[in-house]
Design an enzyme around this catalytic site. Structure first.
Site, PDB file in Angstrom:
ATOM      1  N   ASN A   8     -14.990   8.449 -39.199  1.00 26.47           N
ATOM      2  CA  ASN A   8     -14.658   7.752 -40.440  1.00 26.47           C
ATOM      3  C   ASN A   8     -13.930   6.474 -40.037  1.00 26.47           C
ATOM      4  O   ASN A   8     -12.758   6.509 -39.677  1.00 26.47           O
ATOM      5  CB  ASN A   8     -13.751   8.637 -41.309  1.00 26.47           C
ATOM      6  CG  ASN A   8     -13.210   7.881 -42.517  1.00 26.47           C
ATOM      7  OD1 ASN A   8     -13.713   6.818 -42.862  1.00 26.47           O
ATOM      8  ND2 ASN A   8     -12.185   8.435 -43.156  1.00 26.47           N
ATOM      9  N   TRP A   9     -14.670   5.373 -40.094  1.00 23.22           N
ATOM     10  CA  TRP A   9     -14.080   4.103 -39.645  1.00 23.22           C
ATOM     11  C   TRP A   9     -13.036   3.575 -40.618  1.00 23.22           C
ATOM     12  O   TRP A   9     -12.308   2.647 -40.301  1.00 23.22           O
ATOM     13  CB  TRP A   9     -15.174   3.050 -39.493  1.00 23.22           C
ATOM     14  CG  TRP A   9     -16.087   3.233 -38.314  1.00 23.22           C
ATOM     15  CD1 TRP A   9     -16.091   4.265 -37.406  1.00 23.22           C
ATOM     16  CD2 TRP A   9     -17.138   2.342 -37.902  1.00 23.22           C
ATOM     17  NE1 TRP A   9     -17.082   4.075 -36.469  1.00 23.22           N
ATOM     18  CE2 TRP A   9     -17.736   2.899 -36.747  1.00 23.22           C
ATOM     19  CE3 TRP A   9     -17.636   1.142 -38.403  1.00 23.22           C
ATOM     20  CZ2 TRP A   9     -18.809   2.277 -36.093  1.00 23.22           C
ATOM     21  CZ3 TRP A   9     -18.705   0.532 -37.752  1.00 23.22           C
ATOM     22  CH2 TRP A   9     -19.273   1.090 -36.598  1.00 23.22           C
ATOM     23  N   LYS A  10     -12.998   4.121 -41.816  1.00 21.82           N
ATOM     24  CA  LYS A  10     -12.124   3.590 -42.875  1.00 21.82           C
ATOM     25  C   LYS A  10     -12.385   2.095 -43.050  1.00 21.82           C
ATOM     26  O   LYS A  10     -13.503   1.639 -42.796  1.00 21.82           O
ATOM     27  CB  LYS A  10     -10.649   3.879 -42.561  1.00 21.82           C
ATOM     28  CG  LYS A  10     -10.410   5.339 -42.179  1.00 21.82           C
ATOM     29  CD  LYS A  10      -8.969   5.704 -42.233  1.00 21.82           C
ATOM     30  CE  LYS A  10      -8.790   7.102 -41.668  1.00 21.82           C
ATOM     31  NZ  LYS A  10      -7.547   7.713 -42.054  1.00 21.82           N
ATOM     32  N   HIS A  98     -11.963  11.873 -50.048  1.00 19.29           N
ATOM     33  CA  HIS A  98     -10.988  11.666 -48.969  1.00 19.29           C
ATOM     34  C   HIS A  98      -9.598  11.532 -49.583  1.00 19.29           C
ATOM     35  O   HIS A  98      -9.446  10.957 -50.677  1.00 19.29           O
ATOM     36  CB  HIS A  98     -11.356  10.404 -48.171  1.00 19.29           C
ATOM     37  CG  HIS A  98     -10.568  10.288 -46.896  1.00 19.29           C
ATOM     38  ND1 HIS A  98      -9.268   9.847 -46.873  1.00 19.29           N
ATOM     39  CD2 HIS A  98     -10.896  10.594 -45.618  1.00 19.29           C
ATOM     40  CE1 HIS A  98      -8.826   9.873 -45.616  1.00 19.29           C
ATOM     41  NE2 HIS A  98      -9.799  10.330 -44.843  1.00 19.29           N
ATOM     42  N   GLU A 100      -7.282   9.606 -49.057  1.00 16.75           N
ATOM     43  CA  GLU A 100      -6.879   8.228 -49.368  1.00 16.75           C
ATOM     44  C   GLU A 100      -7.476   7.785 -50.707  1.00 16.75           C
ATOM     45  O   GLU A 100      -6.868   6.993 -51.430  1.00 16.75           O
ATOM     46  CB  GLU A 100      -7.288   7.289 -48.214  1.00 16.75           C
ATOM     47  CG  GLU A 100      -6.402   7.528 -46.993  1.00 16.75           C
ATOM     48  CD  GLU A 100      -7.040   7.219 -45.651  1.00 16.75           C
ATOM     49  OE1 GLU A 100      -8.096   6.559 -45.613  1.00 16.75           O
ATOM     50  OE2 GLU A 100      -6.474   7.654 -44.633  1.00 16.75           O
ATOM     51  N   GLU A 169      -8.814  18.557 -44.354  1.00 17.78           N
ATOM     52  CA  GLU A 169      -7.981  17.490 -43.805  1.00 17.78           C
ATOM     53  C   GLU A 169      -6.577  17.583 -44.396  1.00 17.78           C
ATOM     54  O   GLU A 169      -6.326  17.037 -45.489  1.00 17.78           O
ATOM     55  CB  GLU A 169      -8.578  16.119 -44.152  1.00 17.78           C
ATOM     56  CG  GLU A 169      -9.954  15.885 -43.593  1.00 17.78           C
ATOM     57  CD  GLU A 169     -10.193  14.409 -43.284  1.00 17.78           C
ATOM     58  OE1 GLU A 169     -10.515  14.107 -42.141  1.00 17.78           O
ATOM     59  OE2 GLU A 169     -10.020  13.566 -44.181  1.00 17.78           O
ATOM     60  N   GLY A 175      -3.889  10.353 -39.727  1.00 23.94           N
ATOM     61  CA  GLY A 175      -3.356   9.079 -39.241  1.00 23.94           C
ATOM     62  C   GLY A 175      -1.899   9.143 -38.812  1.00 23.94           C
ATOM     63  O   GLY A 175      -1.266   8.114 -38.594  1.00 23.94           O
ATOM     64  N   SER A 213      -5.935  13.586 -37.226  1.00 26.23           N
ATOM     65  CA  SER A 213      -5.464  13.281 -35.873  1.00 26.23           C
ATOM     66  C   SER A 213      -6.186  14.088 -34.797  1.00 26.23           C
ATOM     67  O   SER A 213      -5.582  14.436 -33.781  1.00 26.23           O
ATOM     68  CB  SER A 213      -3.945  13.443 -35.768  1.00 26.23           C
ATOM     69  OG  SER A 213      -3.300  12.542 -36.656  1.00 26.23           O
ATOM     70  N   GLY A 234     -10.908   9.974 -37.673  1.00 26.31           N
ATOM     71  CA  GLY A 234     -10.545   8.635 -38.122  1.00 26.31           C
ATOM     72  C   GLY A 234     -10.272   7.725 -36.938  1.00 26.31           C
ATOM     73  O   GLY A 234     -11.192   7.196 -36.311  1.00 26.31           O
ATOM     74  N   GLY A 235      -9.005   7.577 -36.600  1.00 28.35           N
ATOM     75  CA  GLY A 235      -8.587   6.624 -35.570  1.00 28.35           C
ATOM     76  C   GLY A 235      -9.372   6.721 -34.272  1.00 28.35           C
ATOM     77  O   GLY A 235      -9.796   5.702 -33.702  1.00 28.35           O
TER      78      GLY A 235
HETATM   79  C1  PEP Z   1      -9.653  10.708 -41.622  1.00 30.76           C
HETATM   80  O1  PEP Z   1      -9.378   9.633 -42.101  1.00 30.76           O
HETATM   81  O2  PEP Z   1     -10.570  11.380 -42.131  1.00 30.76           O
HETATM   82  C2  PEP Z   1      -8.917  11.166 -40.443  1.00 30.76           C
HETATM   83  C3  PEP Z   1      -9.041  12.396 -40.046  1.00 30.76           C
HETATM   84  O3  PEP Z   1      -8.113  10.235 -39.830  1.00 30.76           O
HETATM   85  P1  PEP Z   1      -7.341  10.414 -38.422  1.00 30.76           P
HETATM   86  O4  PEP Z   1      -8.292  11.071 -37.461  1.00 30.76           O
HETATM   87  O5  PEP Z   1      -6.986   9.016 -38.004  1.00 30.76           O
HETATM   88  O6  PEP Z   1      -6.139  11.268 -38.684  1.00 30.76           O
END
Ligand code: PEP
Length: 252
Positions: A8-10, A98, A100, A169, A175, A213, A234-235
């Site tokens: 997930n590049w966001k 999500h 967010e 999640e 994040g 994470s 994500g990251g």
């Molecule tokens: C996400 O945004 O779906 C996610 C899991 O982010 P991160 O891996 O950065 O915690």
């Protein structure tokens, strides 16, 4: 079940950065597919991915996903992107619900369920995110929250529910660098699996991803849990080597 690793590049990337990242990931993909791999890119870059998939060697092994979809099919909804439009650009997946989006765009369980319905109707697999906040976890509400979130999607989508992907999640892990322990994550995944089993005879083919994470160092232990069928990343999906290490961890 073959695992799914979805990035997930966001709201990150640029034409130049995306090309460099996708070229590096494609070059490092295992020769034999060991798991399904997807990247969920910002909508303006869907066409770039499609074009690159024709010219960058190895990229065709990676599926394309979007990060959100409209709950409406078409019409006067300025700024929205429909499921049919995502399908036009070759999307196989779309993330819905999500945290967010729930947090910053006030998305409700019912809206998320409608988004999942739109995706399914267009032949796109919704990756339905559920998860509790830290306050909810500390109040002992984790199970209630994730079950309520998934119940809305089951209620709206009936027998199609076996076609979705679920992503657990925990909001406090997204994040933040804080990850649920493999045991904490597995416990919630088992709850979600039981809920799916009560809704469909095909619950065993629903992938339940962990997200929050997940990184190159912790992926193997999380992915080793019986009900963790992959990751939403994500990251770490923005760094080719880290993403490739997670993909490799999904093979074992
Ligand atoms: C996400 O945004 O779906 C996610 C899991 O982010 P991160 O891996 O950065 O915690």
């Amino acid at each position: 079940m073959k695992k799914l690793i979805a990035g997930n590049w966001k709201m990150n990337g640029s034409l130049a950065a995306n090309e460099a990242l996708l070229t590096a990931v494609a070059a490092g993909m295992p020769a034999q597919p060991v798991c399904a791999v997807a990247v969920c890119v910002p909508s303006p870059y869907l066409a770039q991915f499609q074009a690159l998939a024709l010219s960058v060697r190895g990229l065709s092994a990676i599926d394309l996903g979007a990060q959100d979809v409209s709950a409406k099919a078409s019409g006067a909804y300025t700024g929205e992107v429909s499921a049919a439009m995502l399908k036009d650009f070759g999307c196989r997946y779309v993330i819905v619900g999500h945290s967010e989006r729930r947090q910053y765009h006030a998305e409700t369980d019912a809206l998320v369920a409608e988004k999942a319905q739109q995706a399914l109707a267009a032949g796109i697999t919704p990756i339905v995110c559920v998860g509790e906040t830290l306050a909810e976890r500390e109040a002992g509400q984790t199970e209630n929250i994730v079950k309520r979130q998934l119940a809305a999607v089951i209620h709206t989508n009936g027998h199609c529910i076996s076609e979705i992907v679920v992503a657990y999640e925990p909001v406090w892990a997204i994040g933040t660098g804080k990850t649920a322990t493999p045991e904490e994550a597995q416990a919630v995944h088992a709850v979600l699996r039981a809920q799916l089993k009560a809704a469909t005879d095909h619950a065993d083919r629903v992938k339940i991803l962990y997200g929050g994470s997940m990184n190159a160092a912790n992926a193997a232990s999380l992915l080793g849990q019986p009900d963790i069928d992959g990751g939403l990343i994500g990251g770490a999906s923005l760094k080719a080597n880290d993403f490739l290490t997670i993909i490799a961890a999904a093979a074992v």
